[in-house]
Design an enzyme around this catalytic site. Structure first.
Site, PDB file in Angstrom:
ATOM      1  N   ASN A 186      43.595  84.901  67.221  1.00 23.15           N
ATOM      2  CA  ASN A 186      44.559  83.957  66.648  1.00 23.15           C
ATOM      3  C   ASN A 186      45.411  83.446  67.797  1.00 23.15           C
ATOM      4  O   ASN A 186      46.236  84.185  68.326  1.00 23.15           O
ATOM      5  CB  ASN A 186      45.418  84.688  65.601  1.00 23.15           C
ATOM      6  CG  ASN A 186      46.556  83.817  65.091  1.00 23.15           C
ATOM      7  OD1 ASN A 186      46.611  82.616  65.377  1.00 23.15           O
ATOM      8  ND2 ASN A 186      47.467  84.417  64.341  1.00 23.15           N
ATOM      9  N   LYS A 195      47.703  81.271  67.729  1.00 24.76           N
ATOM     10  CA  LYS A 195      49.055  80.854  67.336  1.00 24.76           C
ATOM     11  C   LYS A 195      49.356  79.496  67.977  1.00 24.76           C
ATOM     12  O   LYS A 195      48.435  78.691  68.139  1.00 24.76           O
ATOM     13  CB  LYS A 195      50.073  81.950  67.695  1.00 24.76           C
ATOM     14  CG  LYS A 195      49.632  83.317  67.134  1.00 24.76           C
ATOM     15  CD  LYS A 195      50.664  84.384  67.183  1.00 24.76           C
ATOM     16  CE  LYS A 195      50.099  85.660  66.575  1.00 24.76           C
ATOM     17  NZ  LYS A 195      51.079  86.741  66.516  1.00 24.76           N
ATOM     18  N   HIS A 236      49.478  84.484  57.085  1.00 26.39           N
ATOM     19  CA  HIS A 236      49.876  85.205  58.293  1.00 26.39           C
ATOM     20  C   HIS A 236      51.365  85.544  58.208  1.00 26.39           C
ATOM     21  O   HIS A 236      52.161  84.785  57.650  1.00 26.39           O
ATOM     22  CB  HIS A 236      49.591  84.365  59.545  1.00 26.39           C
ATOM     23  CG  HIS A 236      49.799  85.152  60.797  1.00 26.39           C
ATOM     24  ND1 HIS A 236      51.035  85.301  61.370  1.00 26.39           N
ATOM     25  CD2 HIS A 236      48.934  85.893  61.533  1.00 26.39           C
ATOM     26  CE1 HIS A 236      50.911  86.096  62.436  1.00 26.39           C
ATOM     27  NE2 HIS A 236      49.653  86.460  62.560  1.00 26.39           N
ATOM     28  N   GLU A 241      53.695  85.213  60.225  1.00 28.58           N
ATOM     29  CA  GLU A 241      54.628  84.183  60.709  1.00 28.58           C
ATOM     30  C   GLU A 241      54.767  83.057  59.692  1.00 28.58           C
ATOM     31  O   GLU A 241      55.843  82.446  59.592  1.00 28.58           O
ATOM     32  CB  GLU A 241      54.166  83.695  62.086  1.00 28.58           C
ATOM     33  CG  GLU A 241      54.443  84.777  63.141  1.00 28.58           C
ATOM     34  CD  GLU A 241      53.366  84.935  64.199  1.00 28.58           C
ATOM     35  OE1 GLU A 241      52.590  83.991  64.435  1.00 28.58           O
ATOM     36  OE2 GLU A 241      53.301  86.032  64.807  1.00 28.58           O
ATOM     37  N   GLU A 274      47.864  93.363  58.737  1.00 29.16           N
ATOM     38  CA  GLU A 274      48.713  93.190  59.912  1.00 29.16           C
ATOM     39  C   GLU A 274      50.103  93.743  59.609  1.00 29.16           C
ATOM     40  O   GLU A 274      50.902  93.065  58.941  1.00 29.16           O
ATOM     41  CB  GLU A 274      48.804  91.706  60.295  1.00 29.16           C
ATOM     42  CG  GLU A 274      47.474  91.118  60.720  1.00 29.16           C
ATOM     43  CD  GLU A 274      47.630  89.970  61.712  1.00 29.16           C
ATOM     44  OE1 GLU A 274      46.805  89.897  62.621  1.00 29.16           O
ATOM     45  OE2 GLU A 274      48.569  89.164  61.583  1.00 29.16           O
ATOM     46  N   GLY A 308      52.942  91.435  68.023  1.00 27.92           N
ATOM     47  CA  GLY A 308      53.554  90.908  69.238  1.00 27.92           C
ATOM     48  C   GLY A 308      54.570  91.842  69.862  1.00 27.92           C
ATOM     49  O   GLY A 308      55.269  91.470  70.802  1.00 27.92           O
ATOM     50  N   SER A 313      49.021  93.906  67.972  1.00 30.55           N
ATOM     51  CA  SER A 313      49.015  94.562  69.289  1.00 30.55           C
ATOM     52  C   SER A 313      47.671  95.203  69.649  1.00 30.55           C
ATOM     53  O   SER A 313      47.638  96.258  70.275  1.00 30.55           O
ATOM     54  CB  SER A 313      50.148  95.587  69.370  1.00 30.55           C
ATOM     55  OG  SER A 313      51.407  94.945  69.176  1.00 30.55           O
TER      56      SER A 313
HETATM   57  P1  13P Z   1      49.429  90.329  68.583  1.00 29.14           P
HETATM   58  O1  13P Z   1      48.013  90.787  68.846  1.00 29.14           O
HETATM   59  O2  13P Z   1      49.958  89.429  69.661  1.00 29.14           O
HETATM   60  O3  13P Z   1      50.326  91.472  68.223  1.00 29.14           O
HETATM   61  O4  13P Z   1      49.374  89.385  67.274  1.00 29.14           O
HETATM   62  C1  13P Z   1      48.700  89.848  66.159  1.00 29.14           C
HETATM   63  C2  13P Z   1      48.563  88.741  65.196  1.00 29.14           C
HETATM   64  O5  13P Z   1      49.516  88.266  64.642  1.00 29.14           O
HETATM   65  C3  13P Z   1      47.205  88.212  64.958  1.00 29.14           C
HETATM   66  O6  13P Z   1      47.166  87.361  63.874  1.00 29.14           O
END
Ligand code: 13P
Length: 234
Positions: A7, A9, A85, A87, A154, A160, A196
């Site tokens: 992803n 982002k 997601h 976010e 997740e 992150g 992560s």
């Molecule tokens: P990270 O791997 O940067 O923690 O992000 C995970 C994520 O949100 C994947 O959709």
């Protein structure tokens, strides 16, 4: 075979995607690789990599300035779309019912939705992790689908942040999701873990039962970080 989904982002560029696709072309792996990229990068040549979007409108078409429909995403040749997601839940207020609407539109247009569920830190500390996960699955997954969906667990507090739950916590969450899906008539639906994930923990995470792959954020942006995740498991 595992599913390794990236992803991106709001990162990357069309050039960066072209470089990634070239770098991945020579990787020897039977795992399914998916890259979910910003809308502007959809439609790029992607070789063996399947392409997905990161969100989709909950509406079919019309006066929704700035939104992109499932039909439009499918029209680019993309095969997947992330819905729900963390976010999007946090910044756009997507609820389970909105996520479900988006997943329904994705399916109606031939896209496989990657439906995300997971608990916040507050929910974790309140002991609500399992309840949030179960209601996330029950309320976000459309009824009457075949198994052409993917679930991603997740834990929102770990995204992150360089934090990961313990293997036992991941196992507990994935066992609950598998059982819930089975209750819903969706046994066999792949369930990814995300938050992560990196080259150094990917193999261990994917060895946990009911973990069918990973959804990778930061470590999917550069091939030096992403390839070791793809090759960490057979
Ligand atoms: P990270 O791997 O940067 O923690 O992000 C995970 C994520 O949100 C994947 O959709």
């Amino acid at each position: 075979m595992k599913i390794i989904a990236g992803n991106w982002k709001m990162n990357g560029s069309r050039d960066a995607l072209e470089t990634m696709v070239q770098d991945l072309a020579s990787v020897k792996s039977d795992n399914k690789v998916i890259l979910c990229v910003p809308f502007t990068m959809l439609g790029a040549k992607s070789g063996r990599v399947a392409i997905g979007a990161q969100d989709v409108s909950a509406h079919t078409h019309g006066a929704y300035t700035g939104e992109v429909s499932a039909k439009m995403i499918a029209d680019t040749g993309a095969k997947y779309v992330i819905v729900g997601h963390s976010e999007c839940r946090q910044y756009h207020g997507d609820t389970n019912s909105v996520v479900r609407q988006k997943a329904e539109l994705a399916l109606a247009n031939g896209l496989t939705p990657i439906i995300c569920v997971g608990e916040t830190m507050d929910e974790k500390q309140a002991g609500k992790t399992m309840a949030v996960i179960e209601s996330g699955v029950r309320e976000s997954v459309p009824a009457d689908v075949n198994t052409d969906i993917i679930i991603a667990y997740e834990p929102r507090w770990a995204i992150g942040a360089g934090l990961t739950p313990t293997s036992a916590e991941i196992a507990e969450a994935h066992t609950l999701i598998a059982k819930t899906l089975s209750d819903m008539g969706l046994a066999g639906t792949p369930v990814l873990y995300g938050a992560s994930v990196k080259g150094s923990n990917a193999a261990e995470i994917m060895s946990i039962s009911n973990v069918d792959g990973v959804l990778v954020g930061g470590a999917s942006l550069k091939s030096d970080d992403f390839i070791p995740i793809i090759t960490s498991v057979k």
